[in-house]
Design an enzyme around this catalytic site. Structure first.
Site, PDB file in Angstrom:
ATOM      1  N   LYS A  46       0.942  -1.155   0.091  1.00  0.00           N
ATOM      2  CA  LYS A  46       0.065   0.138  -0.084  1.00  0.00           C
ATOM      3  C   LYS A  46       0.805   1.183  -0.079  1.00  0.00           C
ATOM      4  O   LYS A  46       1.765   1.488   0.859  1.00  0.00           O
ATOM      5  CB  LYS A  46      -0.942  -0.063   1.251  1.00  0.00           C
ATOM      6  CG  LYS A  46      -1.984   0.964   1.000  1.00  0.00           C
ATOM      7  CD  LYS A  46      -3.080   0.804   2.353  1.00  0.00           C
ATOM      8  CE  LYS A  46      -4.364   1.347   2.183  1.00  0.00           C
ATOM      9  NZ  LYS A  46      -5.440   0.654   2.714  1.00  0.00           N
ATOM     10  N   TYR A  96      -1.301 -10.667   1.202  1.00  0.00           N
ATOM     11  CA  TYR A  96      -1.919 -10.399  -0.002  1.00  0.00           C
ATOM     12  C   TYR A  96      -3.380 -11.341   0.207  1.00  0.00           C
ATOM     13  O   TYR A  96      -3.320 -12.480   0.488  1.00  0.00           O
ATOM     14  CB  TYR A  96      -1.084 -10.960  -1.255  1.00  0.00           C
ATOM     15  CG  TYR A  96      -1.777 -10.804  -2.377  1.00  0.00           C
ATOM     16  CD1 TYR A  96      -2.571 -10.062  -3.389  1.00  0.00           C
ATOM     17  CD2 TYR A  96      -1.820 -12.176  -3.246  1.00  0.00           C
ATOM     18  CE1 TYR A  96      -3.196 -10.093  -4.353  1.00  0.00           C
ATOM     19  CE2 TYR A  96      -2.686 -12.371  -4.520  1.00  0.00           C
ATOM     20  CZ  TYR A  96      -3.388 -11.017  -4.884  1.00  0.00           C
ATOM     21  OH  TYR A  96      -4.042 -11.263  -6.025  1.00  0.00           O
ATOM     22  N   ALA A  97      -4.403 -10.850  -0.333  1.00  0.00           N
ATOM     23  CA  ALA A  97      -5.540 -11.439  -0.217  1.00  0.00           C
ATOM     24  C   ALA A  97      -6.088 -11.417  -1.748  1.00  0.00           C
ATOM     25  O   ALA A  97      -6.537 -10.607  -2.169  1.00  0.00           O
ATOM     26  CB  ALA A  97      -6.604 -10.717   0.793  1.00  0.00           C
ATOM     27  N   ASP A 140     -15.074  -0.179  12.462  1.00  0.00           N
ATOM     28  CA  ASP A 140     -15.244   0.324  10.985  1.00  0.00           C
ATOM     29  C   ASP A 140     -15.462  -0.975  10.320  1.00  0.00           C
ATOM     30  O   ASP A 140     -14.807  -1.019   8.896  1.00  0.00           O
ATOM     31  CB  ASP A 140     -13.985   1.196  10.484  1.00  0.00           C
ATOM     32  CG  ASP A 140     -14.503   2.014   9.236  1.00  0.00           C
ATOM     33  OD1 ASP A 140     -15.901   2.023   9.061  1.00  0.00           O
ATOM     34  OD2 ASP A 140     -13.681   2.437   8.579  1.00  0.00           O
ATOM     35  N   ASP A 158      -7.883  -2.731   7.469  1.00  0.00           N
ATOM     36  CA  ASP A 158      -8.082  -1.451   7.926  1.00  0.00           C
ATOM     37  C   ASP A 158      -8.463  -0.992   9.573  1.00  0.00           C
ATOM     38  O   ASP A 158      -9.436  -0.547   9.613  1.00  0.00           O
ATOM     39  CB  ASP A 158      -9.022  -0.705   6.858  1.00  0.00           C
ATOM     40  CG  ASP A 158      -8.504  -0.500   5.519  1.00  0.00           C
ATOM     41  OD1 ASP A 158      -7.171  -0.127   5.348  1.00  0.00           O
ATOM     42  OD2 ASP A 158      -9.115  -0.156   4.465  1.00  0.00           O
TER      43      ASP A 158
HETATM   44  P1  AMP Z   1      -8.067   0.289   0.111  1.00  0.00           P
HETATM   45  O1  AMP Z   1      -7.956   1.468  -0.176  1.00  0.00           O
HETATM   46  O2  AMP Z   1      -7.283  -0.447   1.217  1.00  0.00           O
HETATM   47  O3  AMP Z   1      -9.481  -0.370   0.590  1.00  0.00           O
HETATM   48  O4  AMP Z   1      -7.692  -0.926  -1.142  1.00  0.00           O
HETATM   49  C1  AMP Z   1      -8.446  -0.759  -2.322  1.00  0.00           C
HETATM   50  C2  AMP Z   1      -8.566  -2.025  -3.047  1.00  0.00           C
HETATM   51  O5  AMP Z   1      -7.150  -2.674  -3.197  1.00  0.00           O
HETATM   52  C3  AMP Z   1      -9.319  -3.008  -2.234  1.00  0.00           C
HETATM   53  O6  AMP Z   1     -10.623  -2.983  -2.565  1.00  0.00           O
HETATM   54  C4  AMP Z   1      -8.812  -4.518  -2.854  1.00  0.00           C
HETATM   55  O7  AMP Z   1      -9.605  -4.749  -4.050  1.00  0.00           O
HETATM   56  C5  AMP Z   1      -7.294  -4.207  -3.091  1.00  0.00           C
HETATM   57  N1  AMP Z   1      -6.509  -4.412  -1.995  1.00  0.00           N
HETATM   58  C6  AMP Z   1      -6.155  -3.877  -0.753  1.00  0.00           C
HETATM   59  N2  AMP Z   1      -5.475  -4.368   0.069  1.00  0.00           N
HETATM   60  C7  AMP Z   1      -5.402  -5.620  -0.460  1.00  0.00           C
HETATM   61  C8  AMP Z   1      -4.668  -6.688  -0.067  1.00  0.00           C
HETATM   62  N3  AMP Z   1      -3.964  -6.869   1.041  1.00  0.00           N
HETATM   63  N4  AMP Z   1      -4.670  -7.799  -0.939  1.00  0.00           N
HETATM   64  C9  AMP Z   1      -5.482  -7.838  -2.157  1.00  0.00           C
HETATM   65  N5  AMP Z   1      -6.086  -6.756  -2.546  1.00  0.00           N
HETATM   66  C10 AMP Z   1      -6.035  -5.614  -1.580  1.00  0.00           C
END
Ligand code: AMP
Length: 280
Positions: A46, A96-97, A140, A158
């Site tokens: 991130k 990673y998910a 949240d 988060d």
């Molecule tokens: P976020 O802003 O953290 O909600 O991330 C935006 C998007 O990135 C999410 O809706 C997921 O599709 C993808 N994402 C975030 N973190 C991960 C993760 N650890 N593994 C896979 N996809 C992720």
């Protein structure tokens, strides 16, 4: 999966990672698929822009919240392996998910079957119970903040990051989503860990019905319904699910069904067993 050789207090830089495709995008930056060069371990990286964080006065909060997630260890909580920064960006190294977030899955599939809903709720309740024992309230819980791994495990992500609403802007309400807020938070009253129990009730309802229970045209109508804990069940909803939801969506926090009782609730157990048996 065992802990990757990423931890052990090593100090990372961007050169330690091969960065791949973007997984998602937000106001302060983006999330990328990445691979640690030595171990070949796959992570989600991130990337947040410092100037954006500074502009919104979020640096101290981000540090505190990274610290919280870093110390939580549970099968259903997304691992945060570490973070580093350069002159313009902060990088957070996350588990990673592979299936992405529950919000996107729900959008695509409209709703989940009873067995899948029960299994996901059991996992979320277990993770939250662990957090509460560690004196951490998530505050949240919503489909945007739940991720699913390639082997179909749900992961809480988060951690109270107030950033998440600003970061994603996925729902159309003025300041993030109202749909998951409990009456006491809406009214700015004192609250405790039972705010998360309320969100689990909203989550189960949305999984089964395809929309949250208090959703209305405008935010003021939604707020009114939340304050009164007023919602309707569609006729097709099984009695067991109604029972869990009703006991979680109680106006008074201390009367909400405790999370261990969610996990052992007859309907949750029988439906999640079906799901787990079918996935073997
Ligand atoms: P976020 O802003 O953290 O909600 O991330 C935006 C998007 O990135 C999410 O809706 C997921 O599709 C993808 N994402 C975030 N973190 C991960 C993760 N650890 N593994 C896979 N996809 C992720």
């Amino acid at each position: 999966m065992a802990c990757p050789p990423l931890v052990n207090g090593r100090i990372w830089t961007l050169n330690d990672f091969e960065v791949g495709r973007a997984l998602g995008r937000g106001k302060f930056g983006s999330v990328f698929l990445a691979r640690e060069r030595d171990s070949k371990y796959i992570v989600a990286l991130k990337v947040l822009f410092k100037n954006q964080l500074e502009k919104h006065n979020l640096e101290t909060q981000l540090k505190r919240e990274i610290e919280i997630q870093y110390h939580l260890r549970h099968d259903n909580i997304l691992r945060l392996f570490g973070y580093f920064h350069d002159s313009t960006r902060v990088y957070i190294v996350l588990e990673y998910a592979g299936r992405g977030c529950v919000y996107d899955l729900l959008k695509k599939e409209k709703k989940f079957s009873a067995p899948r809903s029960a299994s996901y709720i059991k996992q979320v309740a277990d993770a939250l119970h662990y957090c509460h024992q560690k004196k951490v309230i998530h505050r949240d819980i919503k489909p945007e903040n739940l991720l699913v791994t390639a082997d179909d495990k749900v992961k809480l992500a988060d951690f109270g990051w107030r950033l998440s609403d600003l970061f994603t802007f996925r729902r159309s309400t003025v300041c993030g989503t109202l749909d998951y807020i409990c009456p006491e938070m809406l009214e700015n009253r004192v609250h405790n860990y039972t705010v998360d129990n309320w969100s689990v009730g909203v989550l189960l309802y949305e999984f089964l019905c395809g929309e949250p229970p208090f959703v209305m045209e405008g935010p003021s109508d939604t707020m009114e319904r939340i304050r009164k804990a007023q919602y309707k069940f569609p006729g097709s909803l099984p009695d067991g699910a109604r029972d869990v939801i009703t006991k979680l969506l109680h106006k008074e926090g201390n009367k909400r069904l405790p999370l261990p009782d969610v996990i052992t609730h007859e309907w949750i157990v029988s439906e999640s067993n079906k799901y787990e048996a079918a996935s073997k």
